[in-house]
Each structure stands twice: as C-alpha cells, then as structure tokens.
Design an enzyme around this catalytic site. Structure first.
Site, mmCIF file in Angstrom:
data_model
loop_
_atom_site.group_PDB
_atom_site.id
_atom_site.type_symbol
_atom_site.label_atom_id
_atom_site.label_comp_id
_atom_site.label_asym_id
_atom_site.label_seq_id
_atom_site.Cartn_x
_atom_site.Cartn_y
_atom_site.Cartn_z
ATOM 1 N N GLU A 180 0.837 -1.210 0.000
ATOM 2 C CA GLU A 180 0.000 0.000 0.000
ATOM 3 C C GLU A 180 0.868 1.254 0.000
ATOM 4 O O GLU A 180 0.589 2.232 -0.685
ATOM 5 C CB GLU A 180 -0.953 -0.032 1.197
ATOM 6 C CG GLU A 180 -1.944 -1.184 1.059
ATOM 7 C CD GLU A 180 -3.022 -1.246 2.124
ATOM 8 O OE1 GLU A 180 -4.015 -1.940 1.880
ATOM 9 O OE2 GLU A 180 -2.872 -0.636 3.200
ATOM 10 N N ASP A 321 -2.382 -8.551 18.716
ATOM 11 C CA ASP A 321 -0.986 -8.678 18.278
ATOM 12 C C ASP A 321 -0.077 -9.183 19.392
ATOM 13 O O ASP A 321 0.987 -9.753 19.125
ATOM 14 C CB ASP A 321 -0.455 -7.316 17.809
ATOM 15 C CG ASP A 321 -0.991 -6.928 16.439
ATOM 16 O OD1 ASP A 321 -1.801 -7.698 15.875
ATOM 17 O OD2 ASP A 321 -0.600 -5.859 15.928
HETATM 18 C C1 LIG Z 1 0.617 0.488 8.986
HETATM 19 C C2 LIG Z 1 -0.292 -0.639 9.416
HETATM 20 C C3 LIG Z 1 -1.290 -1.079 8.544
HETATM 21 C C4 LIG Z 1 -2.151 -2.110 8.937
HETATM 22 N N1 LIG Z 1 -3.131 -2.504 8.065
HETATM 23 C C5 LIG Z 1 -4.012 -3.443 8.462
HETATM 24 C C6 LIG Z 1 -5.099 -3.798 7.628
HETATM 25 O O1 LIG Z 1 -5.254 -3.277 6.519
HETATM 26 N N2 LIG Z 1 -5.978 -4.742 8.071
HETATM 27 C C7 LIG Z 1 -5.827 -5.330 9.297
HETATM 28 O O2 LIG Z 1 -6.661 -6.145 9.673
HETATM 29 N N3 LIG Z 1 -4.810 -5.032 10.101
HETATM 30 C C8 LIG Z 1 -3.894 -4.085 9.729
HETATM 31 N N4 LIG Z 1 -2.868 -3.760 10.544
HETATM 32 C C9 LIG Z 1 -2.676 -4.510 11.792
HETATM 33 C C10 LIG Z 1 -3.636 -4.053 12.864
HETATM 34 O O3 LIG Z 1 -3.586 -2.653 12.994
HETATM 35 C C11 LIG Z 1 -3.270 -4.742 14.172
HETATM 36 O O4 LIG Z 1 -3.306 -6.137 13.984
HETATM 37 C C12 LIG Z 1 -4.243 -4.368 15.255
HETATM 38 O O5 LIG Z 1 -4.145 -2.986 15.519
HETATM 39 C C13 LIG Z 1 -3.944 -5.155 16.536
HETATM 40 O O6 LIG Z 1 -4.857 -4.766 17.517
HETATM 41 P P1 LIG Z 1 -4.417 -4.777 19.046
HETATM 42 O O7 LIG Z 1 -5.629 -4.387 19.824
HETATM 43 O O8 LIG Z 1 -3.727 -6.032 19.383
HETATM 44 O O9 LIG Z 1 -3.317 -3.631 19.164
HETATM 45 P P2 LIG Z 1 -3.367 -2.104 18.725
HETATM 46 O O10 LIG Z 1 -4.523 -1.811 17.876
HETATM 47 O O11 LIG Z 1 -2.005 -1.809 18.197
HETATM 48 O O12 LIG Z 1 -3.575 -1.342 20.103
HETATM 49 C C14 LIG Z 1 -2.635 -1.368 21.122
HETATM 50 C C15 LIG Z 1 -2.873 -0.167 22.016
HETATM 51 O O13 LIG Z 1 -2.106 -0.344 23.209
HETATM 52 C C16 LIG Z 1 -1.504 0.880 23.559
HETATM 53 N N5 LIG Z 1 -0.308 0.559 24.332
HETATM 54 C C17 LIG Z 1 0.756 -0.155 23.928
HETATM 55 N N6 LIG Z 1 1.648 -0.276 24.921
HETATM 56 C C18 LIG Z 1 1.120 0.377 25.989
HETATM 57 C C19 LIG Z 1 1.578 0.615 27.311
HETATM 58 N N7 LIG Z 1 2.745 0.143 27.747
HETATM 59 N N8 LIG Z 1 0.783 1.338 28.140
HETATM 60 C C20 LIG Z 1 -0.407 1.848 27.722
HETATM 61 N N9 LIG Z 1 -0.876 1.643 26.473
HETATM 62 C C21 LIG Z 1 -0.121 0.914 25.624
HETATM 63 C C22 LIG Z 1 -1.206 1.548 22.227
HETATM 64 O O14 LIG Z 1 -1.099 2.966 22.369
HETATM 65 C C23 LIG Z 1 -2.415 1.132 21.392
HETATM 66 O O15 LIG Z 1 -3.448 2.088 21.460
HETATM 67 C C24 LIG Z 1 -1.986 -2.726 10.198
HETATM 68 C C25 LIG Z 1 -0.991 -2.296 11.063
HETATM 69 C C26 LIG Z 1 -0.155 -1.255 10.684
HETATM 70 C C27 LIG Z 1 0.906 -0.767 11.625
#
Ligand SMILES: Cc1cc2nc3c(=O)[nH]c(=O)nc-3n(C[C@H](O)[C@H](O)[C@H](O)COP(=O)(O)OP(=O)(O)OC[C@H]3O[C@@H](n4cnc5c(N)ncnc54)[C@H](O)[C@@H]3O)c2cc1C
Length: 437
Positions: A180, A321
């Site tokens: 992308e 993740d």
């Molecule tokens: C550039 C990019 C493009 C992507 N494109 C896609 C896509 O097209 N389709 C798709 O399905 N997935 C996509 N992904 C992957 C997707 O964004 C992740 O799989 C998803 O966000 C994971 O969700 P999560 O809740 O595990 O973590 P996240 O959504 O990353 O949320 C984690 C949160 O924890 C907070 N955090 C972290 N450490 C701490 C701490 N120590 N103290 C307090 N807060 C903390 C962060 O600030 C964040 O808000 C993409 C990722 C990136 C980086």
C-alpha cells in the site's frame, strides 16, 4: 461479592477489569463489557484510538492525523461502568496483580492485555536508527515530512548522485503495508509532486519495493499476489524478490540478494543509493510483554491457552498482536494467527464473554478464528481482495476496500471528512496535506 478467575473472592463488591490498550482489541473488549457486573478501567498511553490501516495515507499526504484517530473519552462517554486513564504501563506484576505505570500503581482482579505490537527491526541497529517505521501517528507524520523535504532538497541539489538518492524511495517488506505504501508513494510523486516541481526530472525517480521471499502478500492467493506485482509495475514501482536489507546509513541501503535463477541459488551483497528506507518488514509484540516472565512464541507474542488466558495466570487474558495462539488451538502445531485487526476484535469478544461466563459460574469458551478474508489496495482503481472463497481484483476490489475502511473508521465526522478527501483526490489528482511541519 465478585470472584476473580481463579476462584478467590475479591474484597469489595464489583470486580475490577483492567484493559491495557485502546486499540482494536481493547476497544472491542471494553464495549463488550458495558453491561457486565464489573468495573472496567481502560488504559492507553495515548488519549485516542488509532486506525492503523490508514497510517500510510497520512504518511503520503492523503489524510491528516486527526482523521484516522478518535478520542477514547468521546467513544466511551455513555458507558457508565468504564473509567479511562491515559497512562503508560511500565510493568505488569503478575504475582501482585497490579500494574506499575508512569502515573502510579493500578491493582486489578482481571487483566486484558491488548497492548498490540511494535516495529521489529530484527536486531538491525542501523536500520532501526535511520529508517522510517509506520506504527504511530508520529511515525506517519515524520515520514510525510521527510518525503516532501526530499523533493525540496532535490530541487536545490547540484550533485546528480545526491539528487538521485534523494528521489529514490525504498520500501522493505512485501506485505499489505509495504504494497500500500509503495503504490501510494508512487502516485503521490507522479500524479501530484510532478506538478509541484516542474523543473525537476521525474523520469529517474525510483520507488523500489524489496521482499525477502519470492512473493508478495502472504495470505493472498497466488493469482492476486501476481496481479499485485503487475499493477505495481504499471504504477512505476520496481518490485524485487529475494532481497533482504542488511543495513541503512541514511544515504545507502545495503542488501543481500538471492539469485534464484541458476541451478545453485547464489547470494551477493549490493548497495542502493537512497535517502529513504521505509521499514514494513516486521512486527513483534510490544516489549512490555517481555518483562512478564511467561512463555512467548514467535515475534515475542505471549503464549495463551485456547480461552486466551496465560496458563499460569488465568486472571490474565492476552489478545490481538500481543498474543500467540496457534490456529489449531492446542499448541501442538504453533502456526500463529496473523497480526491483523479481525483477530484482535474477535479475541476481544471472546475474552469479554469468558470474564462474564466465569462470573456466572459457566465454563469458559474456546477461541476459534473466523477469517473474514483480506484486502490490500495498490492505488487508484486498484486493489486485491479475498473474501471467503471469492477473489476480486481491480476496480471492484478497490471499491470494496474503500467501503470497508470508511465503515470501520470511528466517528461520523472522520468518515465524512475522509470520504470527501478521497473523492477530491480522485477527481483532481491531488493530496491535500502537503505540509512540512
Ligand atoms: C501500517 C499498518 C497497517 C495495517 N493494516 C491493516 C489492515 O489493513 N488490516 C488489518 O486487519 N490489520 C492491519 N494492521 C494490523 C492491525 O492494525 C493490528 O493487527 C491491530 O491494531 C492489533 O490490535 P491490538 O488491539 O492487538 O493492538 P493495537 O490496535 O495496536 O492497540 C494497542 C494499544 O495499546 C496501547 N499501548 C501499547 N503499549 C502500551 C503501554 N505500555 N501502556 C499503555 N498503552 C499501551 C497503544 O497505544 C495502542 O493504542 C496494520 C498495522 C499497521 C501498523
């Protein structure tokens, strides 16, 4: 009186569920607990939910940061059992059931760890120091400023070699983010910046997508992966397979290139003059989980059981993740689930349900991933999509991509503004946010 997940009674009436992370997983878990007999405390180091799939559009001047982020407090205004705190968790004390944060200690009865991932540089220090990751709003804005600044500098540069390096953009990693990004940078340069810099030669501008393996877009069928390569080439992106980045000093990328052409595969080193390396080649779980002292799978992700708990600490759920769960559920063949938003959101729903099941004295539920498919856009009118057994490419896939992303954005205003931006850019071959801040 409430009970914690291992059966011990908690002192005060309502159990406290603490959620680390207001990303895709944390947000969904917090919402799913809205009517549960628990107090929810949601923590994040930022005060907003970030829609990471559109970060590359901020980096390529298509959208501004506030259009893909939304304040957490506004999302939960009406949820009575939830308190939000902006704080950075520095350590999880599993034995003491408390979090050490930069604003003090927070005890929990049940913890949902949804802290997500971070860029993985695989120990390549020079790459970590000099390349551009794409994981936060700050990363995206920094990259946008850099790309635009390269053209300002190139327009004033007298050395042809330096000028070429300034106009060479290398992207490492052929997953959806790399694809992308490559498509969007190429379009930004050829459709928009070419008009802004009429005296600059755009014929030798290079956008190079490097992939270490032999194909793009793991998770997509071969037919769509091959179509993506063709489309990128039409958009003037050079795609190179078997090319692994080994270093980057800010002016040249060093590579190990695998030549698969001969009978015996041969590898050689190569250098590529370029002032820009975008690192989309690796993600790992946030480093916070390294200090837990529990078993971790590949990419540092925490090994969880089929109900998403840390086996030795059933009061702790890990999702998204940060979690490692093999697709077969019993850990015998550890094929990790992909680090994508649907995994995080589906796991959030199951973790929230399991907390409520436990409180109701019911057996916990196993997590089973239902793959909704995947999408990747390559630029104007071009995308690939796999939805169940259906495969789409070209304009139809692109429209699907637009609709899915608009619908997933949080906030009516954000949806409207993003839609208006996209229509404007489509009609006028423009990118509104060409500011160097
Ligand atoms: C550039 C990019 C493009 C992507 N494109 C896609 C896509 O097209 N389709 C798709 O399905 N997935 C996509 N992904 C992957 C997707 O964004 C992740 O799989 C998803 O966000 C994971 O969700 P999560 O809740 O595990 O973590 P996240 O959504 O990353 O949320 C984690 C949160 O924890 C907070 N955090 C972290 N450490 C701490 C701490 N120590 N103290 C307090 N807060 C903390 C962060 O600030 C964040 O808000 C993409 C990722 C990136 C980086």
């Amino acid at each position: 009186m409430g009970q914690t997940l291992d059966g011990t009674a908690v002192g005060i009436g309502v159990p406290r569920v603490v959620i680390i992370g207001a990303g895709f997983g944390g947000l969904r878990a917090a919402r799913a607990l809205a009517n549960a007999p628990v107090n929810v405390m949601l923590l994040d180091r930022t005060n907003y939910h970030l829609f990471q799939p559109l970060l590359y559009q901020v980096a390529t001047a298509g959208l501004s940061p506030d259009e893909i982020a939304y304040p957490v407090r506004a999302i939960f205004r009406k949820q009575k059992n939830l308190e939000f705190r902006m704080t950075e968790v520095q350590q999880v004390d599993l034995a003491g059931r408390r979090l050490l944060t930069n604003t003090g200690e927070i005890p929990y009865d049940t913890l949902i760890l949804a802290a997500g991932g971070e860029t993985n540089y695989f120990g390549l220090d020079s790459v970590a120091r000099n390349s551009f990751g794409l994981k936060s709003l700050a990363d995206a804005t920094r990259l946008r400023n850099h790309i635009l600044r390269m053209f300002e500098l190139a327009a004033q540069e007298s050395s042809p070699e330096k000028c070429l390096a300034m106009r060479t953009f290398v992207i490492a990693g052929g997953g959806p983010t790399g694809v992308e990004c490559a498509g969007a940078i190429s379009e930004l340069i050829r459709l928009v910046l070419a008009k802004d810099y009429p005296r600059l030669n755009f014929d030798d501008v290079r956008v190079i997508l490097l992939e270490g393996t032999g194909r793009l877009l793991p998770g997509m069928p071969d037919r769509l992966a091959n179509a993506t390569v063709e489309k990128l080439k039409q958009k003037h992106v050079e795609v190179r397979f078997g090319a692994q980045v080994t270093g980057f000093d800010g002016t040249q990328v060093t590579l190990k290139v695998q030549d698969a052409g001969g009978a015996v595969p041969d590898s050689r080193n190569e250098t590529l003059p370029a002032c820009t390396l975008i690192w989309a080649a690796g993600v790992r779980a946030v480093q916070l989980v390294d200090s837990l002292g529990v078993k971790q799978g590949s990419q540092g992700r925490v090994l969880v059981n089929s109900c998403l708990q840390i086996p030795e600490h059933p009061e702790v759920f890990v999702i998204g993740d940060a979690a490692f769960l093999s697709t077969n559920g019993d850990g015998s063949k550890p094929v990790p689930l992909p680090m994508v938003a649907p995994v995080a959101m589906q796991q959030a729903a199951v973790a929230a349900e399991n907390i409520q099941r436990h409180l109701a004295g019911k057996p916990l539920k196993d997590f089973v991933y239902k793959d909704p498919g995947s999408l990747a856009t390559i630029g104007r009118n071009a995308a690939v999509a796999r939805l169940g057994r259906w495969e789409f490419k070209g304009f139809i896939a692109w429209v699907l991509w637009l609709v899915v992303h608009i619908l997933q954005l949080i906030g009516f205003r954000n949806r409207l503004v993003v839609m208006i931006n996209w229509v404007w850019d489509y009609l006028f071959y423009d990118r509104a946010v060409r500011l160097i801040e």
